[in-house]
Design a protein around this motif. Structure first.
Motif, PDB file in Angstrom:
ATOM      1  N   LEU A  39     -57.493  65.651   5.821  1.00  0.00           N
ATOM      2  CA  LEU A  39     -58.898  65.796   5.456  1.00  0.00           C
ATOM      3  C   LEU A  39     -59.745  64.670   6.026  1.00  0.00           C
ATOM      4  CD1 LEU A  39     -58.410  66.701   1.714  1.00  0.00           C
ATOM      5  CD2 LEU A  39     -58.713  68.230   3.621  1.00  0.00           C
ATOM      6  N   GLU A  40     -59.077  63.568   6.282  1.00  0.00           N
ATOM      7  CA  GLU A  40     -59.800  62.400   6.723  1.00  0.00           C
ATOM      8  C   GLU A  40     -60.394  62.629   8.113  1.00  0.00           C
ATOM      9  OE1 GLU A  40     -57.201  59.217   5.783  1.00  0.00           O
ATOM     10  OE2 GLU A  40     -58.432  57.838   6.949  1.00  0.00           O
ATOM     11  N   ARG A  41     -61.531  62.007   8.367  1.00  0.00           N
ATOM     12  CA  ARG A  41     -62.149  62.259   9.663  1.00  0.00           C
ATOM     13  C   ARG A  41     -62.279  61.001  10.524  1.00  0.00           C
ATOM     14  NH1 ARG A  41     -63.929  66.917  10.324  1.00  0.00           N
ATOM     15  NH2 ARG A  41     -65.322  66.281  11.982  1.00  0.00           N
ATOM     16  N   SER A  42     -61.574  59.982  10.142  1.00  0.00           N
ATOM     17  CA  SER A  42     -61.701  58.758  10.932  1.00  0.00           C
ATOM     18  C   SER A  42     -60.953  58.914  12.252  1.00  0.00           C
ATOM     19  CB  SER A  42     -61.143  57.575  10.153  1.00  0.00           C
ATOM     20  OG  SER A  42     -59.804  57.813   9.866  1.00  0.00           O
ATOM     21  N   PRO A  43     -61.399  58.212  13.264  1.00  0.00           N
ATOM     22  CA  PRO A  43     -60.818  58.408  14.601  1.00  0.00           C
ATOM     23  C   PRO A  43     -59.324  58.081  14.681  1.00  0.00           C
ATOM     24  CG  PRO A  43     -62.542  56.717  14.630  1.00  0.00           C
ATOM     25  CD  PRO A  43     -62.544  57.308  13.276  1.00  0.00           C
ATOM     26  N   GLU A  44     -58.838  57.156  13.820  1.00  0.00           N
ATOM     27  CA  GLU A  44     -57.413  56.786  13.951  1.00  0.00           C
ATOM     28  C   GLU A  44     -56.502  57.972  13.702  1.00  0.00           C
ATOM     29  OE1 GLU A  44     -58.466  54.156  10.678  1.00  0.00           O
ATOM     30  OE2 GLU A  44     -59.983  54.856  12.066  1.00  0.00           O
ATOM     31  N   VAL A  45     -56.943  58.851  12.815  1.00  0.00           N
ATOM     32  CA  VAL A  45     -56.050  59.948  12.466  1.00  0.00           C
ATOM     33  C   VAL A  45     -56.389  61.230  13.217  1.00  0.00           C
ATOM     34  CG1 VAL A  45     -55.468  59.070  10.203  1.00  0.00           C
ATOM     35  CG2 VAL A  45     -57.457  60.514  10.478  1.00  0.00           C
ATOM     36  N   GLN A  46     -57.244  61.095  14.203  1.00  0.00           N
ATOM     37  CA  GLN A  46     -57.708  62.269  14.935  1.00  0.00           C
ATOM     38  C   GLN A  46     -56.553  63.140  15.432  1.00  0.00           C
ATOM     39  OE1 GLN A  46     -60.692  63.183  15.029  1.00  0.00           O
ATOM     40  NE2 GLN A  46     -60.391  64.959  16.362  1.00  0.00           N
ATOM     41  N   GLU A  47     -55.557  62.467  16.020  1.00  0.00           N
ATOM     42  CA  GLU A  47     -54.456  63.223  16.607  1.00  0.00           C
ATOM     43  C   GLU A  47     -53.667  63.978  15.540  1.00  0.00           C
ATOM     44  OE1 GLU A  47     -50.570  62.176  19.189  1.00  0.00           O
ATOM     45  OE2 GLU A  47     -52.197  60.701  19.217  1.00  0.00           O
ATOM     46  N   PRO A  90     -50.865  56.611   5.593  1.00  0.00           N
ATOM     47  CA  PRO A  90     -50.976  58.028   5.918  1.00  0.00           C
ATOM     48  C   PRO A  90     -52.398  58.522   5.684  1.00  0.00           C
ATOM     49  CG  PRO A  90     -49.789  57.710   3.877  1.00  0.00           C
ATOM     50  CD  PRO A  90     -49.957  56.368   4.487  1.00  0.00           C
ATOM     51  N   ALA A  91     -52.763  59.521   6.440  1.00  0.00           N
ATOM     52  CA  ALA A  91     -54.111  60.074   6.306  1.00  0.00           C
ATOM     53  C   ALA A  91     -54.242  60.881   5.017  1.00  0.00           C
ATOM     54  CB  ALA A  91     -54.398  60.973   7.495  1.00  0.00           C
ATOM     55  N   ILE A  92     -55.446  61.024   4.596  1.00  0.00           N
ATOM     56  CA  ILE A  92     -55.676  61.787   3.371  1.00  0.00           C
ATOM     57  C   ILE A  92     -55.510  63.264   3.637  1.00  0.00           C
ATOM     58  CG2 ILE A  92     -57.412  62.442   1.686  1.00  0.00           C
ATOM     59  CD1 ILE A  92     -58.616  59.696   2.023  1.00  0.00           C
ATOM     60  N   THR A  93     -54.687  63.878   2.833  1.00  0.00           N
ATOM     61  CA  THR A  93     -54.527  65.319   2.941  1.00  0.00           C
ATOM     62  C   THR A  93     -54.745  65.917   1.563  1.00  0.00           C
ATOM     63  OG1 THR A  93     -52.213  65.285   2.370  1.00  0.00           O
ATOM     64  CG2 THR A  93     -52.768  65.000   4.693  1.00  0.00           C
ATOM     65  N   ASN A  94     -54.685  67.203   1.511  1.00  0.00           N
ATOM     66  CA  ASN A  94     -54.780  67.850   0.206  1.00  0.00           C
ATOM     67  C   ASN A  94     -53.689  67.349  -0.724  1.00  0.00           C
ATOM     68  OD1 ASN A  94     -56.976  69.553   0.062  1.00  0.00           O
ATOM     69  ND2 ASN A  94     -55.971  71.042   1.400  1.00  0.00           N
ATOM     70  N   SER A 104     -40.664  78.360  20.430  1.00  0.00           N
ATOM     71  CA  SER A 104     -39.929  77.238  20.996  1.00  0.00           C
ATOM     72  C   SER A 104     -39.852  76.156  19.923  1.00  0.00           C
ATOM     73  CB  SER A 104     -40.649  76.715  22.236  1.00  0.00           C
ATOM     74  OG  SER A 104     -41.990  76.440  21.901  1.00  0.00           O
ATOM     75  N   VAL A 105     -39.063  75.152  20.210  1.00  0.00           N
ATOM     76  CA  VAL A 105     -38.896  74.099  19.223  1.00  0.00           C
ATOM     77  C   VAL A 105     -40.218  73.354  19.053  1.00  0.00           C
ATOM     78  CG1 VAL A 105     -37.674  71.983  18.700  1.00  0.00           C
ATOM     79  CG2 VAL A 105     -36.508  73.861  19.836  1.00  0.00           C
ATOM     80  N   ALA A 106     -40.670  73.291  17.822  1.00  0.00           N
ATOM     81  CA  ALA A 106     -41.913  72.589  17.541  1.00  0.00           C
ATOM     82  C   ALA A 106     -41.601  71.313  16.778  1.00  0.00           C
ATOM     83  CB  ALA A 106     -42.836  73.475  16.720  1.00  0.00           C
ATOM     84  N   VAL A 107     -41.729  70.224  17.462  1.00  0.00           N
ATOM     85  CA  VAL A 107     -41.382  68.949  16.846  1.00  0.00           C
ATOM     86  C   VAL A 107     -42.665  68.243  16.433  1.00  0.00           C
ATOM     87  CG1 VAL A 107     -40.251  66.751  17.255  1.00  0.00           C
ATOM     88  CG2 VAL A 107     -39.336  68.816  18.251  1.00  0.00           C
ATOM     89  N   SER A 108     -42.630  67.600  15.295  1.00  0.00           N
ATOM     90  CA  SER A 108     -43.811  66.865  14.874  1.00  0.00           C
ATOM     91  C   SER A 108     -44.103  65.786  15.897  1.00  0.00           C
ATOM     92  CB  SER A 108     -43.597  66.213  13.511  1.00  0.00           C
ATOM     93  OG  SER A 108     -42.517  66.792  12.858  1.00  0.00           O
ATOM     94  N   PRO A 109     -45.359  65.452  16.045  1.00  0.00           N
ATOM     95  CA  PRO A 109     -45.701  64.491  17.090  1.00  0.00           C
ATOM     96  C   PRO A 109     -45.067  63.128  16.800  1.00  0.00           C
ATOM     97  CG  PRO A 109     -47.550  64.837  15.622  1.00  0.00           C
ATOM     98  CD  PRO A 109     -46.484  65.799  15.207  1.00  0.00           C
ATOM     99  N   ALA A 110     -44.826  62.372  17.858  1.00  0.00           N
ATOM    100  CA  ALA A 110     -44.259  61.045  17.681  1.00  0.00           C
ATOM    101  C   ALA A 110     -45.111  60.277  16.697  1.00  0.00           C
ATOM    102  CB  ALA A 110     -44.224  60.317  19.016  1.00  0.00           C
TER     103      ALA A 110
END
Lengths: 508, 833
Positions: free
Chosen positions: B335-343, A327-331, A312-318
């Protein structure tokens, strides 16, 4: 009288002239009465005298290489295999000679090409390093620098050629399951063309082969029905021997079936296989069943009921939260950066320095102020005279190392601390000179704004191998090679044991 | 003049801000403009509306509540845009944009009819997309998407024939496809702009984190992109659906499409795995500029070129898609584990997991365990405390035969989920079957047995019993050993009580009883085991040995022959058969069995041992010689100390798997260890030793000597070969050399019981009674069931005048002999299969 249909079917095909075969083939699969009678016969009455001619005719169908006739036989293969295994487990080998001959015949036909040569299959394993119709090699260059990534770096896709399967004259315990597995894989190869009823029998096969004889164990919450007519004597029956290959092949079939024609039966079969694999400790089967079960639990992959094939259509979350915060830290946050030009790299050291493992971890609660102060000083290379002196005096290595440690503003933390702090991250590098391990940690304190970025320089190949092991600069250096994935080697202060070196990737 | 350029500059900046979806900045710029000249008031209105609409739609959802709310919230937007359209001072392009945005506003308000009217007024279908601004491009793309969605939402035109219905569906898909193409072109253009704007050398914090790329392209376009293939598939046009996926995926990637791309790649892989088989698979064709481009379409740039990898099989394409998806997914995992980015973290983790799960399905099918374990290892980085990933990683390591590491990972799994009985059970098996760390294995088995899940508890007790039994073989102290053997038996009993249908528990119980010489009980239990699994190889073998222990050698031979019918290529069975035949008095048959062993060895290992030549090739000569080997004697098949018995057991059992293991398509290796080069040579040496013994029994010393020489050239440092040499010397009455041979055998393997007995006997013959007694006592304590050792010990004691003790020893020997099998029970391995 259902057996009337079967007898008619037996005699009619024998009398059929060649010319009519193709027409006959087109209609025969639609003969509901006949197929029902056959399923019933093979399932419930495997000692009936008519079984042998039926199996013979099924094999004749298969051998004709007329597509629809082959499918007719294939449709019945799961039922044949089930009847066969059930009889074997009860040591009734004599009764099922016909079924065995039919399955063996299919096997021996399938392992050769139509002109009689052994079938050999080739398979190319795609790699990220070679451009494909779906990607550009460098856009995705391997995330982590592993040995395997390096090995495949230059490579074309790995091509594997399978060896031919051996011809089998008669089935014994040693080869039984490999023959059956191969026949199942043939089933799986044409599964799209087979009837939903056949898919259903494949699920029954899986469920019963895995569950028979386990009735007394409390392991399976039996919320699913497990097929017709066997639940009452499940205790009396011995367990049916299974092999990992057989179960993996069944899982592939079940995976297809549960997303196309038989969602519930497929799910039941999956559970049965999963439990049996766990019981037998088959790690490969468990991996697949875990994977399927997990993908059903967690939504992105969809469930059988979620629309066509669970897709089904998978849309990124709002993204409301994201637009206001960082933005969160990612690789992907870790990226390489060129070092400032004022660093001079000693040729010999670049290549001969002990390579040290660098790992980046979060939540490293060490004092951020330290590194912050380090950031202001900037990164200065050691003065070269000093280093030369060290090289000439090998025995005093350790002492001179200490000297330089003292001289540099932050002993043991200078190099990486500097690099990362230029990006305002508090970073802590931790050197353990006995093991030659170095850890770089991103500390997320009050200002967990951006991400660290390791500064890197092109690595310069060494020319002077003799100097190997003489390098003991106190200040670490970072080198990076740019063209083939990005990695860095960090040379920690005072480490002179090049044996302990490991080179690990820094993700870019 | 200056003012004019200033205005122009502001206007272009404004356009850029809009392209980058920086609404606040755009609005600010518009305010600045309208301050300069009053003609820009309409523009301000327009931008006001745009800003509110875009910000609203970025976070809006599509459930009923939010639609009702949208109707209130967006009325202002509607007014702004309407005014903008009516206003005089707006450029015509902007008016079009305003109209399209108005349609979007209606759409968000779920006014589908109005939306369609609005779009119809404008003539969307014929709108030119050549040379439009990036902002306009996006708006048009969205408009197409919206049109498709509206048509889907509204009831189809009444009185439809199936044909009409189909046309209607085709139209909808057409709009989605157009929207998708334009959206991709838009993103590719944006990317171009980005790389120009930010010189890549500066490297640092490039614009890739601006809101557009992070937020993706918006829900509407994202949906549209995924819709066209899904619609095809739900209409039953599987191949067109796959084609649509491929079209989207062959478009050159841009930064902001990465998450889309991951989803699409994963979905296509899913479709291929769930809906296509080898028979129906059609490999992707070479796409070379498909259709003619009209005024109102744009074609995204695509990956073209013949040097690119083009999958030819279903699984190749799946794998390619999945490794691409994997690299994107693991990059995007938070990679971050803080609650704000949990979702966000959870979302990205699940996405990555879905890819890894599919990858597992394909790679296990292809038996690429090493690659799988490497992939899963990358996933660990963002899988802290996630049992599933860790467990899968451990399993992949086991399959890749990296047992020590697998054990460590399993320990981690046990920390994450201490209640899962499978984890300690798996660990126990690793320790006992593969790593021979018995104590650790026992600990794990205890855990597994005590977790209270019945079936696993049963297997846990089996593991525990195996552990105790193995340990019992290692310890020297008689009392400890008896204690362990007792415990082992108790564990097997318990397992049997819990799980009555398990043949393994019964088999191990029988084996343990056999070793304790409780032959009748053992016989009973092994027969029960065989009822549960009629063709269990080790049970069949054990049954034969038990029969021979009851001196029913003929029956035992029949049993072995029956077992060989089922397992014609089992070395261990053949060794036993040869020995039995010798005991039954037909040396000729024993020799022909030996030849069968050699032929079998040649068939199985010749190709794999080509790289390394050992020995003189006598085996080749013998096996090509058509005369029968006229002799030999059975050597011992295994050493209890080195566990070599299990080597050829598993070897023969895994033969089929091994031969088939390269067949990538269907076969999966079981967990049987692969036979190494060294092991296959060891096996050949064993055959020679065995043959040598047969010859020796026939008094054919020259042949025996040849066999031993051959064995020694293959395996110079083997205690078995040294022992056999010693025996030949004894036969030749060259006692000094014989003694040296026995001594070297013992120094290679201090617990080699036959050498100890041989040496003891030799020493006794030379009247070194004290030394002989020592040797024989050693032998007896190593294996208290060896009747030869007791017998020789008795003789020695008799010679030194300790008649009472001597007679006890001899009595023991007689008793033991009456229940002694033709080869030791310990040739049967204690494993989980």
């Amino acid at each position: 009288m259902p057996q009337g249909d079967i007898r008619e079917w037996l005699s009619r095909y024998k009398a059929l002239p060649e010319t009519e075969i193709s027409n006959y083939a087109k209609t025969i699969r639609g003969n509901e009465d006949l197929t029902s009678a056959l399923y019933d016969l093979l399932e419930n009455d495997r000692e009936h005298e008519i079984i042998d001619p039926v199996c013979h005719q099924l094999f004749e169908f298969y051998r004709s290489r007329v597509e629809n006739l082959q499918y007719f036989t294939m449709d019945l293969v799961p039922t044949l295999i089930w009847s066969y295994l059930a009889a074997i487990s009860r040591n009734q080998k004599k009764a099922i000679g016909g079924i065995e001959a039919c399955l063996l015949g299919i096997y021996n036909l399938e392992i050769v090409t139509p002109n009689g040569k052994p079938k050999v299959e080739t398979f190319s394993f795609p790699t990220l390093c070679k451009a494909s119709i779906y990607h550009e090699p460098f856009g995705l260059a391997a995330l982590t620098l592993t040995e395997a990534a390096l090995q495949s770096e230059h490579g074309e896709p790995m091509v594997v050629t399978s060896s031919a399967m051996p011809q089998v004259e008669h089935i014994n315990s040693q080869n039984r399951h490999s023959v059956l597995t191969y026949v199942l894989s043939c089933y799986s190869n044409v599964i799209c063309a087979l009837s939903p009823r056949s898919h259903m029998t494949a699920c029954y096969l899986a469920t019963r082969a895995c569950r028979t004889g386990f009735g007394d164990l409390d392991r399976v919450p039996s919320s699913h029905s497990t097929g017709p007519g066997h639940s009452d004597h499940i205790l009396a029956d011995p367990r049916i021997k299974v092999t990992p290959g057989f179960l993996v092949e069944l899982l592939n079939i079940v995976y297809y079936v549960m997303f196309t024609t038989q969602p519930q039966l497929g799910a039941a079969a999956l559970d049965a296989i999963h439990n049996r694999a766990a019981y037998e400790l088959f790690s490969d089967v468990m991996m697949v069943s875990n994977a399927i079960k997990n993908s059903l639990l967690v939504n992105p992959s969809g469930k059988p009921m979620d629309g066509p094939m669970g897709i089904s259509v998978a849309v990124s979350p709002a993204t409301s939260t994201l637009s206001f915060t960082k933005p969160a830290i990612t690789n992907a946050s870790f990226r390489t950066k060129k070092l400032p030009d004022d660093i001079t790299v000693d040729d010999a050291d670049a290549a001969t320095s002990p390579t040290i493992s660098v790992s980046i971890s979060e939540d490293y609660p060490e004092n951020p102020e330290k590194t912050k102060s380090g950031s202001k000083t900037g990164f200065k290379p050691p003065k070269s005279p000093h280093r030369k002196a060290e090289k000439s005096s090998k025995p005093h290595k350790k002492d001179s190392a200490k000297d330089t440690d003292g001289a540099s503003p932050k002993p043991g933390r200078s190099s990486l601390g500097t690099m990362a702090t230029s990006r305002q991250d508090s970073t802590d590098s931790n050197t353990n000179s006995t093991t030659g391990k170095m850890t770089v940690s991103v500390v997320k304190g009050q200002s967990k704004s951006t991400v660290d970025s390791l500064e890197m320089m092109p690595m310069i190949k060494s020319v002077d191998k003799k100097k190997y092991g003489h390098n003991d600069d106190s200040v670490g250096k970072v080198h990076a090679e740019r063209n083939s994935g990005h990695f860095s080697q960090v040379e920690p202060p005072g480490v002179n044991n090049q044996e302990s070196g490991v080179c690990t990737a820094i993700d870019t | 003049m200056a003012a004019k350029t200033k205005v122009a500059r502001l206007e272009s900046e404004l356009e850029r801000a809009r392209g980058e979806a920086n609404w606040s900045k755009a609005f600010e710029l518009a305010t600045q403009l309208s301050n300069r000249s009053p003609g820009f008031e309409t523009l301000t209105k327009f931008l006001m509306g745009e800003k509110q609409l875009e910000e609203y739609s970025a976070v809006s959802k599509t459930d009923d509540q939010s639609i009702a709310k949208a109707k209130e919230d967006l009325s202002e937007v509607e007014n702004h845009l309407k005014e903008a359209i009516k206003g005089f001072h707006l450029r015509p392009e902007l008016k079009k944009e305003a109209q399209l945005l108005l349609a979007k506003a209606y759409f968000v308000m779920a006014e589908y009819k109005k939306t369609l009217d609005c779009l119809g007024d404008l003539g969307l279908d014929t709108l030119s997309v050549q040379n439009v601004s990036t902002r306009m491009l996006k708006i048009i793309a969205e408009a197409f998407a919206i049109k498709g969605m509206c048509l889907e939402k509204l009831p189809p035109p009444t009185a439809t024939t199936p044909l009409k219905q189909q046309e209607h569906n085709e139209r909808i898909v057409g709009y989605y496809e157009k929207a998708g193409d334009l959206a991709i072109v838009h993103l590719q253009e944006m990317d171009k702009g980005l790389t120009q704007a930010v010189p890549s050398s500066s490297g640092s914090y490039s614009g890739s984190w601006s809101s557009t790329s992070q937020n993706g392209i918006g829900t509407i376009l994202e949906t549209a992109l995924q819709k066209s293939p899904i619609l095809y598939i739900s209409q039953g046009k599987l191949n067109r659906g796959i084609g649509a996926f491929r079209e989207l995926l062959t478009a050159v990637e841009s930064r902001s499409t990465q998450s889309m791309r991951m989803t699409l790649a994963r979905q296509l892989a899913e479709v291929l795995l769930r809906g296509v088989c080898d028979k129906t698979y059609m490999p992707p064709e070479n796409v070379t500029g498909r259709k003619k481009l009209g005024e109102n379409t744009l074609e995204p740039r695509r990956y073209v070129g013949s040097s690119r990898f083009r999958p030819q099989q279903r699984d190749e394409e799946c794998l390619l898609l999945l490794i691409i998806a994997e690299s994107l997914a693991s990059k995007a995992a938070v990679l971050e584990r803080s609650p704000e980015v949990q979702e966000t973290k959870e979302h990205s983790f699940h996405n990555a997991c879905a890819v890894y799960d599919l990858l597992t399905i394909v790679l296990v099918k292809k038996m690429q365990y090493l690659q799988l374990s490497q992939s899963l290892e990358r996933a660990l980085k963002f899988s802290f405390d996630e049992f599933h990933v860790w467990y899968q990683f451990a399993l992949s390591l086991i399959c890749a035969e990296k047992y020590p590491r697998a054990l460590l990972v399993l320990e981690e799994c046990a920390k994450i989920d201490p209640k899962n009985p499978l984890v300690p059970l798996m660990s126990a098996r690793l320790c006992l079957d593969y790593m021979h760390t018995v104590d650790e294995g026992i600990e794990h088995a205890k855990q597994a047995a005590n977790m209270g899940v019945q079936s696993y508890a049963a297997r846990g007790h089996v593991a525990l019993g195996i552990g105790y039994a193995l340990k019992g073989n290692e310890v020297k102290l008689q009392t400890t050993r008896q204690e362990l053997q007792r415990k082992a038996l108790a564990a097997f009993n318990k397992a049997h009580l819990i799980d009555k249908n398990d043949h393994l528990a019964l088999f191990h119980m029988a084996l343990q009883e056999a070793i304790l010489r409780q032959i009748p009980e053992a016989l009973k239990h092994v027969q029960q085991a065989l009822q549960l699994q009629t063709d269990h190889l080790h049970s069949l073998h054990l049954l034969a040995l038990l029969l021979s222990a009851q001196k029913r050698d003929e029956e035992a031979l029949d049993m072995i022959n029956a077992a060989l019918q089922e397992y014609p290529e089992d070395f261990s069975l053949l060794f036993t058969k040869s020995k039995l035949e010798e005991v039954c008095g037909s040396v000729e048959k024993a020799l022909s069995t030996c030849k069968r062993l050699m032929l079998l060895w040649r068939d199985m290992f010749e190709s794999t041992t080509e790289s390394e030549q050992r020995g003189t090739g006598l085996l080749d000569r013998l096996t090509t010689d058509r005369r029968s080997l006229a002799q030999i004697q059975l050597s011992e098949l295994s050493d209890r100390d080195s566990g070599r018995g299990s080597v050829h057991e598993s070897m023969a059992a895994s033969r089929v798997e091994q031969a088939l293991s390269e067949v990538a398509s269907s076969m999966n290796s079981s967990l049987m260890p692969k036979i190494g080069l060294h092991q296959s040579w060891t096996l050949q040496a064993q055959i020679w030793v065995h043959l040598g013994e047969l010859y020796l029994g026939m008094d054919r010393v020259a042949e025996a000597n040849a066999c031993v020489t051959e064995a020694a050239s293959i395996l110079p440092m083997s205690h078995q070969v040294a022992y056999m040499k010693g025996k030949v010397y004894v036969h030749k009455k060259q006692y000094k050399e014989a003694k040296m041979c026995f001594e070297s055998a013992i120094s290679i393997s201090p617990t080699h019981i036959k050498s100890l007995i041989g040496l003891g006997k030799l020493l006794a013959g030379q009247r070194h009674y004290t030394m002989a007694e020592k040797m024989l006592k050693d032998a007896v304590s190593i294996d208290p069931t060896s009747h030869q050792a007791w017998q020789e010990l008795g003789k020695v004691l008799e010679a030194v005048g300790q008649f009472e003790t001597a007679s006890e020893c001899l009595m023991t020997a007689v008793n033991l002999e009456s229940a002694s099998p033709v080869v030791p029970f310990s040739v049967i391995p204690r494993t989980f299969h």
